[in-house]
Each structure stands twice: as structure tokens, then as C-alpha cells.
Design a protein around this motif. Structure first.
Motif, short mmCIF file in Angstrom:
data_model
loop_
_atom_site.label_atom_id
_atom_site.label_comp_id
_atom_site.label_asym_id
_atom_site.label_seq_id
_atom_site.Cartn_x
_atom_site.Cartn_y
_atom_site.Cartn_z
N GLU A 6 0.88 -1.11 -0.19
CA GLU A 6 0.23 0.00 0.11
C GLU A 6 0.53 1.22 0.31
OE1 GLU A 6 -3.27 -2.17 2.90
OE2 GLU A 6 -2.49 -0.49 3.82
N LEU A 20 -4.86 7.10 -2.60
CA LEU A 20 -4.48 5.06 -1.79
C LEU A 20 -3.90 3.91 -2.84
CD1 LEU A 20 -6.37 4.74 1.17
CD2 LEU A 20 -4.72 5.69 0.97
N CYS A 22 -2.94 0.06 -4.28
CA CYS A 22 -2.61 -1.24 -3.16
C CYS A 22 -2.50 -2.00 -4.64
CB CYS A 22 -3.48 -1.53 -2.39
SG CYS A 22 -3.46 -3.23 -1.64
N TRP A 36 -11.16 -1.81 0.13
CA TRP A 36 -10.41 -1.21 0.83
C TRP A 36 -10.73 -0.89 2.68
CZ3 TRP A 36 -5.53 0.72 0.77
CH2 TRP A 36 -5.21 1.42 -0.37
N TYR A 93 -6.70 -0.39 4.98
CA TYR A 93 -5.80 -1.91 5.38
C TYR A 93 -6.63 -1.80 3.94
CZ TYR A 93 -4.56 -2.04 9.46
OH TYR A 93 -4.58 -2.12 11.06
N CYS A 94 -5.99 -2.11 2.77
CA CYS A 94 -5.94 -3.21 1.88
C CYS A 94 -6.39 -4.68 1.87
CB CYS A 94 -4.42 -2.73 0.37
SG CYS A 94 -4.96 -3.89 -1.10
N GLY A 111 -2.81 -5.96 3.54
CA GLY A 111 -1.96 -5.32 3.40
C GLY A 111 -1.81 -4.19 4.87
N THR A 114 -2.17 2.07 5.61
CA THR A 114 -1.21 3.00 5.62
C THR A 114 -3.05 4.33 6.82
OG1 THR A 114 -0.74 4.34 4.31
CG2 THR A 114 -3.12 3.32 3.30
#
Length: 120
Positions: A6, A20, A22, A36, A93-94, A111, A114
Motif C-alpha cells: 500500500e 491510496l 495497493c 479497502w 487496509y487493502c 496489506g 497506511t
């Protein structure tokens, strides 16, 4: 081995925008869906947006402000976030639901997260 990498988080003022990204790396056979999620301090992780062959879906709180898109050739998903609010502050989070080349079964991958911080 599958990795979700990410990027794009940061600190912006309310009303601003962030994008964002990923990327899914590894020996992939098929990606069924990419999503996401976000988790704010003291709260449960929640689904923000998702994209699959059937279409896209969004949490009510982000509809009209966030847009999810996918680059199928690069196994990458994006989240364009506009008109950001302080309540959007969270770790994002991905997630990818995918099938690896071997073994061939479907599983979710995550992921590392971030941080997105929106100042008022």
C-alpha cells in the motif's frame, strides 16, 4: 508468496484529497475482489469500498466522496478520497480475495495498513 503493498496515506486538512494505492504482488491465478477497510482507534475495522466483477460498493459514510477503481493489468486497486473529514482518520487496509497459482484455493490477503489523518 503474496504481498499487498500500500501507499498514499498521509496528513491532510479537512476538505482535502488523498489517493491510496495497493499493488498485489506474487504468483496470482485470479483476483476475485479488492477492498479497502479502515480502522479508527477504539473502533472495529469497517469496509469502506470494494470492487469485483459484479461492480463496486461503498459504505454509506463515504458515498459520493470516495471512488474505488482497479487496474486489472497491474493487479492494483486505488481509492480516491475527496472532501475528507476528520472522521475519516484511520488506518486504511487493502484486502484482496484471490486464488494463487498453487495451491489453487481462494483466500483473503491483507496489506500492512497506511495511516490517513485528517486535521480540522
Amino acid at each position: 508468496q503474496v504481498q499487498l503493498v500500500e501507499s498514499g496515506g498521509g496528513l491532510v486538512q479537512a476538505g482535502g484529497s488523498l489517493r491510496l494505492s495497493c499493488a498485489v504482488l506474487g504468483n496470482i491465478f485470479k483476483i476475485s475482489a479488492m477492498n479497502w477497510y479502515r480502522q479508527a482507534p477504539g473502533k472495529q475495522r469497517e469496509l469502506v469500498a470494494g470492487v469485483a466483477d459484479t461492480g463496486t460498493n461503498y459504505a454509506d459514510s463515504v458515498k459520493g466522496r470516495f471512488t474505488i477503481s482497479r487496474d486489472y493489468a497491474k493487479n492494483t486497486v486505488f481509492l480516491q478520497m475527496n472532501s475528507l473529514k476528520p472522521e475519516d482518520t484511520a488506518v486504511y487496509y487493502c484486502n484482496a480475495v484471490l486464488v494463487t497459482q498453487y495451491p489453487r484455493y481462494e483466500a483473503p490477503y491483507w496489506g500492512q495498513g497506511t495511516q490517513v489523518t485528517i486535521s480540522s
